[in-house]
Design a protein around this motif. Structure first.
Motif, PDB file in Angstrom:
ATOM      1  N   SER A 119       0.725  -1.370  -0.099  1.00 24.48           N
ATOM      2  CA  SER A 119      -0.098  -0.190  -0.108  1.00 24.48           C
ATOM      3  C   SER A 119       0.767   1.144   0.090  1.00 24.48           C
ATOM      4  N   SER A 120       2.169   1.214  -0.610  1.00 25.68           N
ATOM      5  CA  SER A 120       2.840   2.435  -0.577  1.00 25.68           C
ATOM      6  C   SER A 120       2.584   3.553  -1.141  1.00 25.68           C
ATOM      7  N   ALA A 121       1.468   3.550  -1.997  1.00 21.22           N
ATOM      8  CA  ALA A 121       0.851   4.829  -2.471  1.00 21.22           C
ATOM      9  C   ALA A 121      -0.088   5.769  -1.623  1.00 21.22           C
ATOM     10  N   SER A 122      -0.389   5.227  -0.258  1.00 20.75           N
ATOM     11  CA  SER A 122      -0.879   5.807   0.627  1.00 20.75           C
ATOM     12  C   SER A 122      -0.630   5.946   1.838  1.00 20.75           C
ATOM     13  N   ILE A 123      -1.151   6.698   2.574  1.00 21.85           N
ATOM     14  CA  ILE A 123      -0.931   6.842   4.049  1.00 21.85           C
ATOM     15  C   ILE A 123      -1.916   5.814   4.825  1.00 21.85           C
ATOM     16  N   GLN A 124      -1.279   4.801   5.743  1.00 22.01           N
ATOM     17  CA  GLN A 124      -2.184   3.863   6.363  1.00 22.01           C
ATOM     18  C   GLN A 124      -2.491   4.215   7.808  1.00 22.01           C
ATOM     19  N   TYR A 125      -3.569   5.378   7.761  1.00 22.59           N
ATOM     20  CA  TYR A 125      -4.138   5.756   8.879  1.00 22.59           C
ATOM     21  C   TYR A 125      -5.721   5.933   8.701  1.00 22.59           C
ATOM     22  N   ARG A 126      -6.307   5.618   9.860  1.00 20.60           N
ATOM     23  CA  ARG A 126      -7.873   5.594  10.031  1.00 20.60           C
ATOM     24  C   ARG A 126      -7.929   7.010   9.569  1.00 20.60           C
ATOM     25  N   GLY A 127      -8.995   7.166   8.486  1.00 21.49           N
ATOM     26  CA  GLY A 127      -9.551   8.522   8.125  1.00 21.49           C
ATOM     27  C   GLY A 127      -8.571   9.101   7.008  1.00 21.49           C
ATOM     28  N   GLU A 128      -7.513   8.494   6.922  1.00 18.58           N
ATOM     29  CA  GLU A 128      -6.284   8.873   5.825  1.00 18.58           C
ATOM     30  C   GLU A 128      -5.815  10.427   6.110  1.00 18.58           C
ATOM     31  N   LYS A 129      -5.192  10.751   5.221  1.00 19.45           N
ATOM     32  CA  LYS A 129      -4.416  12.082   5.519  1.00 19.45           C
ATOM     33  C   LYS A 129      -5.234  13.193   5.893  1.00 19.45           C
ATOM     34  N   ILE A 130      -6.476  13.355   5.293  1.00 17.42           N
ATOM     35  CA  ILE A 130      -7.484  14.359   5.900  1.00 17.42           C
ATOM     36  C   ILE A 130      -7.623  14.478   7.469  1.00 17.42           C
ATOM     37  N   ALA A 131      -7.811  13.140   7.797  1.00 20.63           N
ATOM     38  CA  ALA A 131      -7.692  13.169   9.441  1.00 20.63           C
ATOM     39  C   ALA A 131      -6.659  13.898  10.152  1.00 20.63           C
ATOM     40  N   VAL A 164       2.534  25.535   8.993  1.00 18.24           N
ATOM     41  CA  VAL A 164       2.472  24.198   8.242  1.00 18.24           C
ATOM     42  C   VAL A 164       1.307  24.549   7.174  1.00 18.24           C
ATOM     43  N   SER A 165       1.891  24.542   5.728  1.00 15.24           N
ATOM     44  CA  SER A 165       0.864  24.782   4.479  1.00 15.24           C
ATOM     45  C   SER A 165       0.508  23.550   3.835  1.00 15.24           C
ATOM     46  N   GLU A 166       1.339  22.360   4.056  1.00 17.78           N
ATOM     47  CA  GLU A 166       0.923  21.292   3.573  1.00 17.78           C
ATOM     48  C   GLU A 166       1.563  19.958   4.445  1.00 17.78           C
ATOM     49  N   ILE A 167       0.861  18.662   4.177  1.00 21.81           N
ATOM     50  CA  ILE A 167       1.515  17.735   4.611  1.00 21.81           C
ATOM     51  C   ILE A 167       1.512  16.614   3.563  1.00 21.81           C
ATOM     52  N   LEU A 168       3.055  16.054   3.642  1.00 24.68           N
ATOM     53  CA  LEU A 168       3.343  15.310   2.411  1.00 24.68           C
ATOM     54  C   LEU A 168       3.844  13.889   3.000  1.00 24.68           C
ATOM     55  N   PRO A 169       3.509  12.576   2.561  1.00 21.65           N
ATOM     56  CA  PRO A 169       2.983  12.577   1.064  1.00 21.65           C
ATOM     57  C   PRO A 169       1.707  12.844   1.116  1.00 21.65           C
TER      58      PRO A 169
END
Length: 171
Positions: free
Chosen positions: A62-74, A166-171
C-alpha cells in the motif's frame, strides 16, 4: 585464435562483476534503517518482526497511500485544531520518520529539518518539538498486512513550512 579473442574480452567483464559484488555487501539492507537508540526511543515500543527492520514505505503493498484511519485528511484536521506555528517566518520542510509496528503503534521517531532548497537547518526548537509531539500522539495507524500477517513498516510525514506555519503535509 577466435577463442583467445573471446577470452580476452570476457576476463575484464568477469573481474568487474566480482568487484561490484564485493562492494555491494558494504551497504545497509535499506537506506536509513532506524535502530533503537536508548537516548531517543521508548524502551516499551516493541517491534513485532524481531531483527527484521521493517517494510519501507516505498515498497509495501500500500505504498501509494498513508495507512491511517481517516487517511491524510484526518491528520490535517487534527493539526489544524492545534494551530502550531513559529514566530519566525521560516520556509522549508520538517520530516518525521518513524516505525509503525504490527499492532499499529508508532515509535523510533527521527526528525530532519531542511530549508526550501533542501539544505539542513534548525527550526525554532519549540516549533519542531510541537510537530514531533503531534506526530508521536497520532493514534490511528493501521498495521500493514503482507501475506495475511501484520508487519512492521516505516512511515513518514513531511510538514511543508511557509512563513512559520504548516502549509501542507506530504506524502
Amino acid at each position: 585464435m577466435k577463442n583467445g579473442f573471446l577470452f580476452i574480452l570476457l576476463v575484464p567483464l568477469l573481474i568487474n562483476c566480482q568487484t561490484e559484488k564485493s562492494a555491494a555487501s558494504n551497504y545497509q539492507s535499506h537506506v536509513e534503517d532506524i535502530v533503537f537508540d536508548e537516548k531517543k526511543d521508548d524502551p516499551n515500543f516493541k517491534r513485532c518482526d524481531g531483527n527484521d527492520l521493517g517494510i519501507q514505505y516505498y515498497s509495501g503493498p500500500s505504498s501509494a497511500s498513508i495507512q491511517y484511519r481517516g487517511e491524510k485528511i484526518a491528520i490535517i484536521k487534527n493539526l489544524e485544531k492545534l494551530k502550531i506555528g513559529s514566530s519566525n517566518s521560516e520556509n522549508g520542510y520538517i520530516t518525521v520518520r518513524f516505525l509503525v509496528n504490527c499492532e499499529g503503534r508508532s515509535g523510533y521517531f527521527r526528525v530532519q529539518e531542511m530549508d526550501e532548497k533542501y539544505k539542513v537547518i534548525k527550526y525554532d526548537k519549540t516549533f519542531s518539538d510541537q510537530l514531533l509531539s503531534f506526530t508521536k500522539n497520532l493514534g490511528g495507524w493501521i498495521p500493514m498486512k503482507i501475506n495475511g500477517k501484520n508487519r512492521d513498516y516505516y512511515q513518514y510525514l513531511t510538514y511543508k513550512i511557509e512563513n512559520g506555519k504548516v502549509s501542507e503535509i506530504l506524502p
